[in-house]
Design a protein around this motif. Structure first.
Motif, PDB file in Angstrom:
ATOM      1  N   UNK A 202      -0.404   8.592 -13.425  1.00 33.32           N
ATOM      2  CA  UNK A 202      -0.251   8.209 -12.155  1.00 33.32           C
ATOM      3  C   UNK A 202       1.068   7.475 -11.855  1.00 33.32           C
ATOM      4  N   UNK A 203       1.285   6.594 -12.683  1.00 31.14           N
ATOM      5  CA  UNK A 203       2.685   6.071 -12.760  1.00 31.14           C
ATOM      6  C   UNK A 203       3.793   7.193 -12.895  1.00 31.14           C
ATOM      7  N   UNK A 204       3.598   8.026 -13.909  1.00 31.61           N
ATOM      8  CA  UNK A 204       4.491   9.225 -14.001  1.00 31.61           C
ATOM      9  C   UNK A 204       5.100   9.926 -12.604  1.00 31.61           C
ATOM     10  N   UNK A 205       3.675  10.328 -12.183  1.00 28.79           N
ATOM     11  CA  UNK A 205       3.696  11.054 -11.061  1.00 28.79           C
ATOM     12  C   UNK A 205       4.611  10.336  -9.821  1.00 28.79           C
TER      13      UNK A 205
ATOM     14  N   UNK B  35       9.423   9.561  -6.727  1.00 25.81           N
ATOM     15  CA  UNK B  35      10.665   8.358  -6.602  1.00 25.81           C
ATOM     16  C   UNK B  35      11.917   9.064  -6.721  1.00 25.81           C
ATOM     17  N   UNK B  36      11.887   9.825  -7.900  1.00 28.01           N
ATOM     18  CA  UNK B  36      13.245  10.503  -8.280  1.00 28.01           C
ATOM     19  C   UNK B  36      13.428  11.806  -7.435  1.00 28.01           C
TER      20      UNK B  36
ATOM     21  N   UNK C 193      14.722   5.908 -12.547  1.00 30.21           N
ATOM     22  CA  UNK C 193      14.795   5.757 -13.968  1.00 30.21           C
ATOM     23  C   UNK C 193      14.519   7.189 -14.720  1.00 30.21           C
ATOM     24  N   UNK C 194      15.135   7.315 -15.820  1.00 30.59           N
ATOM     25  CA  UNK C 194      14.851   8.417 -16.916  1.00 30.59           C
ATOM     26  C   UNK C 194      13.853   8.140 -17.927  1.00 30.59           C
TER      27      UNK C 194
ATOM     28  N   UNK D 116       4.127  15.411 -21.107  1.00 32.59           N
ATOM     29  CA  UNK D 116       5.162  15.086 -19.816  1.00 32.59           C
ATOM     30  C   UNK D 116       4.423  15.271 -18.822  1.00 32.59           C
ATOM     31  N   UNK D 117       4.467  14.407 -17.679  1.00 34.34           N
ATOM     32  CA  UNK D 117       3.865  14.418 -16.406  1.00 34.34           C
ATOM     33  C   UNK D 117       5.162  14.284 -15.450  1.00 34.34           C
ATOM     34  N   UNK D 118       5.345  15.227 -14.671  1.00 33.27           N
ATOM     35  CA  UNK D 118       6.316  15.081 -13.668  1.00 33.27           C
ATOM     36  C   UNK D 118       7.759  14.749 -14.272  1.00 33.27           C
TER      37      UNK D 118
END
Length: 118
Positions: A39-42, A47-48, A61-62, A73-75
């Motif tokens: 969820x954080x990754x999504x 945001x990106x 953030x990268x 990898x998620x999103x």
């Protein structure tokens, strides 16, 4: 106040972290909850994309690659399996109350995101 357990930190938290970090500064998020990390990754991916659409990609953030570490990898954000270790920003491998609590329940899965100020 902090968000309730299991809820996502609001984007202003990431904005504040971004402002506080030096260029190329890193942020490590460590959890035993895989769904939470996804969820954080999504959220970070959203945001990106939103920042890029607004022409403000500098506030993102990268995801930092770690050679030889298992990840998914998620999103566009890497979710690593295991403990971050020194390469992931944990200079001392200390067992916390949280770790001891989960160890007795035989919950050993750990995940982390390693982010860099873009």
């Amino acid at each position: 106040p902090p968000p309730p357990p299991g809820s996502l930190p609001p984007p202003p938290l990431f904005d504040a972290a971004h402002r506080a970090l030096r260029p190329s500064g890193r942020l490590t998020i460590f959890s035993d909850n895989h769904r939470y990390c996804c969820s954080l990754a999504r959220l970070l991916g959203e945001m990106r994309r939103g920042a890029a659409a607004a022409g403000d990609a500098g506030r993102c953030f990268a995801s930092v690659p770690l050679e030889g570490r298992s990840c998914e990898r998620v999103d566009g954000i890497r979710i690593f399996h295991g403990s971050p270790g020194a390469e992931g920003g944990f200079l001392v491998d200390e067992q916390s109350y949280f770790d001891r609590f989960w160890e007795h329940g035989q919950h050993a899965d750990r995940f982390f995101l390693l982010l860099e100020k873009a």
